[in-house]
Design a protein around this motif. Structure first.
Motif, PDB file in Angstrom:
ATOM      1  N   VAL A 150     -25.452  16.590  45.704  1.00 42.10           N
ATOM      2  CA  VAL A 150     -24.052  15.463  45.641  1.00 42.10           C
ATOM      3  C   VAL A 150     -22.344  15.123  46.313  1.00 42.10           C
ATOM      4  O   VAL A 150     -22.996  15.797  47.587  1.00 42.10           O
ATOM      5  N   VAL A 151     -21.656  14.730  45.819  1.00 40.32           N
ATOM      6  CA  VAL A 151     -21.088  13.907  46.776  1.00 40.32           C
ATOM      7  C   VAL A 151     -20.428  15.332  47.314  1.00 40.32           C
ATOM      8  O   VAL A 151     -19.920  15.658  46.336  1.00 40.32           O
ATOM      9  N   GLU A 152     -19.417  15.017  48.309  1.00 38.90           N
ATOM     10  CA  GLU A 152     -18.577  15.928  48.670  1.00 38.90           C
ATOM     11  C   GLU A 152     -17.265  15.248  47.931  1.00 38.90           C
ATOM     12  O   GLU A 152     -16.523  14.715  46.969  1.00 38.90           O
ATOM     13  N   GLU A 153     -16.717  17.229  46.980  1.00 39.96           N
ATOM     14  CA  GLU A 153     -15.675  17.107  46.288  1.00 39.96           C
ATOM     15  C   GLU A 153     -14.531  18.157  46.249  1.00 39.96           C
ATOM     16  O   GLU A 153     -14.601  18.859  47.574  1.00 39.96           O
ATOM     17  N   THR A 154     -13.698  17.376  46.252  1.00 33.42           N
ATOM     18  CA  THR A 154     -12.248  18.272  46.910  1.00 33.42           C
ATOM     19  C   THR A 154     -11.158  17.869  45.738  1.00 33.42           C
ATOM     20  O   THR A 154     -11.858  17.433  44.013  1.00 33.42           O
ATOM     21  N   THR A 155     -10.333  18.622  45.666  1.00 27.23           N
ATOM     22  CA  THR A 155      -8.863  18.681  44.391  1.00 27.23           C
ATOM     23  C   THR A 155      -8.214  18.042  45.154  1.00 27.23           C
ATOM     24  O   THR A 155      -7.641  17.989  45.878  1.00 27.23           O
ATOM     25  N   TRP A 156      -7.269  17.981  44.233  1.00 29.04           N
ATOM     26  CA  TRP A 156      -6.062  16.777  44.085  1.00 29.04           C
ATOM     27  C   TRP A 156      -5.543  17.828  45.338  1.00 29.04           C
ATOM     28  O   TRP A 156      -4.574  17.608  46.760  1.00 29.04           O
ATOM     29  N   GLU A 157      -5.180  18.774  44.453  1.00 29.52           N
ATOM     30  CA  GLU A 157      -4.065  20.015  45.523  1.00 29.52           C
ATOM     31  C   GLU A 157      -4.360  19.927  46.481  1.00 29.52           C
ATOM     32  O   GLU A 157      -3.724  20.058  47.654  1.00 29.52           O
ATOM     33  N   ALA A 158      -5.944  20.444  46.411  1.00 30.71           N
ATOM     34  CA  ALA A 158      -6.758  21.319  48.087  1.00 30.71           C
ATOM     35  C   ALA A 158      -6.689  19.350  48.927  1.00 30.71           C
ATOM     36  O   ALA A 158      -6.173  19.763  50.588  1.00 30.71           O
ATOM     37  N   LEU A 159      -6.229  18.842  48.655  1.00 29.57           N
ATOM     38  CA  LEU A 159      -6.310  17.584  49.342  1.00 29.57           C
ATOM     39  C   LEU A 159      -4.622  17.431  50.172  1.00 29.57           C
ATOM     40  O   LEU A 159      -5.109  17.359  51.534  1.00 29.57           O
ATOM     41  N   LYS A 160      -3.832  17.139  48.809  1.00 29.48           N
ATOM     42  CA  LYS A 160      -2.609  17.316  49.820  1.00 29.48           C
ATOM     43  C   LYS A 160      -2.253  18.321  50.640  1.00 29.48           C
ATOM     44  O   LYS A 160      -1.459  18.400  51.818  1.00 29.48           O
ATOM     45  N   ALA A 161      -2.852  19.591  50.429  1.00 30.14           N
ATOM     46  CA  ALA A 161      -2.491  21.175  51.150  1.00 30.14           C
ATOM     47  C   ALA A 161      -3.084  20.874  52.180  1.00 30.14           C
ATOM     48  O   ALA A 161      -2.899  21.944  53.336  1.00 30.14           O
TER      49      ALA A 161
END
Length: 342
Positions: free
Chosen positions: A31-42
């Motif tokens: 599975v590709v690395e996943e993150t969220t928009w909120e976590a990426l900005k933070a």
């Protein structure tokens, strides 16, 4: 072939009536690395990234995520009173003989897509059922698995596809619905193309020389990604496509390609399920193939720094001039029909 008046059901891919005799194992994936928009900005993490990253909800804050629908875009296409036909892609172009590309009005096609989108996809649809993906997300990072290649043999990828349409040049006001700088900050030139089509459209295996933010506005697509170090298993092709390197591996017809399949099965790939509101970062020279699970609206945003434009972009332009002067790969390309075939 889709009739110009769209009077017959054109959207569904042609099913294969007989079950495949041989189902290949194919490459292994994680599975590709996943993150969220909120976590990426933070996190303050800087992009472009060196590896593919799926940002869940990466474009949900865009107006397009709320506004764009097949019906909405159909209305915009008809707004001027007389809609000029647009060149469609007829089936898979990255592999095999390039067929002629029909010119058709967009609005009737989009309305047919809107009708097809009202039907929920089967829970097990695609190369990896969503329930199985959820299980894999709970596994330790690096857990490897194989895909259901029988799915690719259950239909023929012959549907019409509105691919790489420069919709923002035709309708520049639509740019207000896209917060491009949220994904491409700083000094970087970008090129945006829209992809709209039904379930089971297939983009063949290839890599691009720019980085790409692939933004899913509606529908779901599956991405198969192979970092550049997997190139020895990708069977690069001589077929020409501007800005891209194509593969001879046809993911729709693996059992018919024993030599290419043997190489492909040695590869280690990444799998991403890109759903409405998500953004997938595809680093330059990452091999990838895309399969639609359901009718989709997608936006590819290619980004280049001024230095990359002056180097890689200039080389691609020179190669394109040579191609159109019939000096390079003429008769073996994605942009011109092979006369007498297709």
């Amino acid at each position: 072939m889709l009739p110009a008046d769209l009077s017959h059901p054109p959207i569904e891919a042609e099913p294969v009536k007989h079950a495949p005799v041989h189902i290949p194992t194919g490459p292994s994936f994680e599975v590709v690395e996943e993150t969220t928009w909120e976590a990426l900005k933070a996190s303050g993490r800087q992009w472009p990234f060196s590896r593919p990253v799926l940002v869940k909800g990466g474009v949900k804050h865009w107006p397009a995520a709320r506004i764009w629908s097949f019906e909405h875009l159909a209305g915009i296409c008809e707004g001027s009173g007389s809609e000029a036909p647009v060149k469609f892609t007829d089936g898979l172009v990255e592999q095999g003989v390039t067929k002629g590309r029909p010119f058709l009005p967009v609005a009737p096609y989009l309305r047919e897509l809107g009708k097809a989108a009202q039907k929920e996809p089967h829970p097990a649809a695609g190369l990896l059922p969503k329930a199985r993906l959820e299980e894999l997300r709970q596994c330790p990072p690096g857990e490897r698995f194989h895909l259901n290649w029988a799915h690719m043999q259950s239909f023929r990828p012959t549907t019409l596809y509105l691919a790489q349409w420069d919709i923002l040049q035709k309708f520049p006001k639509l740019r207000e619905d896209l917060l491009i700088k949220s994904l491409w900050p700083g000094q970087r030139m970008t090129w945006e193309y829209v992809f709209m089509g039904p379930a089971n459209t297939v983009t063949g295996l290839h890599n691009d020389f720019p980085h790409n933010w692939f933004c899913q506005i509606a529908g779901t697509k599956e991405f198969l990604l192979f970092p550049p170090e997997q190139s020895p298993h990708m069977c690069p092709a001589k077929k020409y496509d501007w800005g891209a390197t194509l593969s001879d591996i046809n993911v729709s017809r693996l059992p018919e390609q024993p030599k290419e399949l043997a190489s492909f099965e040695k590869a280690h790939g990444l799998y991403a399920r890109v759903e409405a509101g998500d953004a997938l970062f595809v680093p330059k020279r990452t091999w990838h193939s895309v399969v639609s699970v359901e009718p989709s609206i997608s936006l590819g945003m290619f980004g280049l720094t001024p230095w990359e434009v002056a180097t890689g972009g200039a080389w691609a332009t020179l190669r394109d001039w040579a191609h159109h002067l019939h000096w390079y790969a003429w008769g073996n390309c994605t942009c011109h029909q092979v006369l007498g075939k297709g």
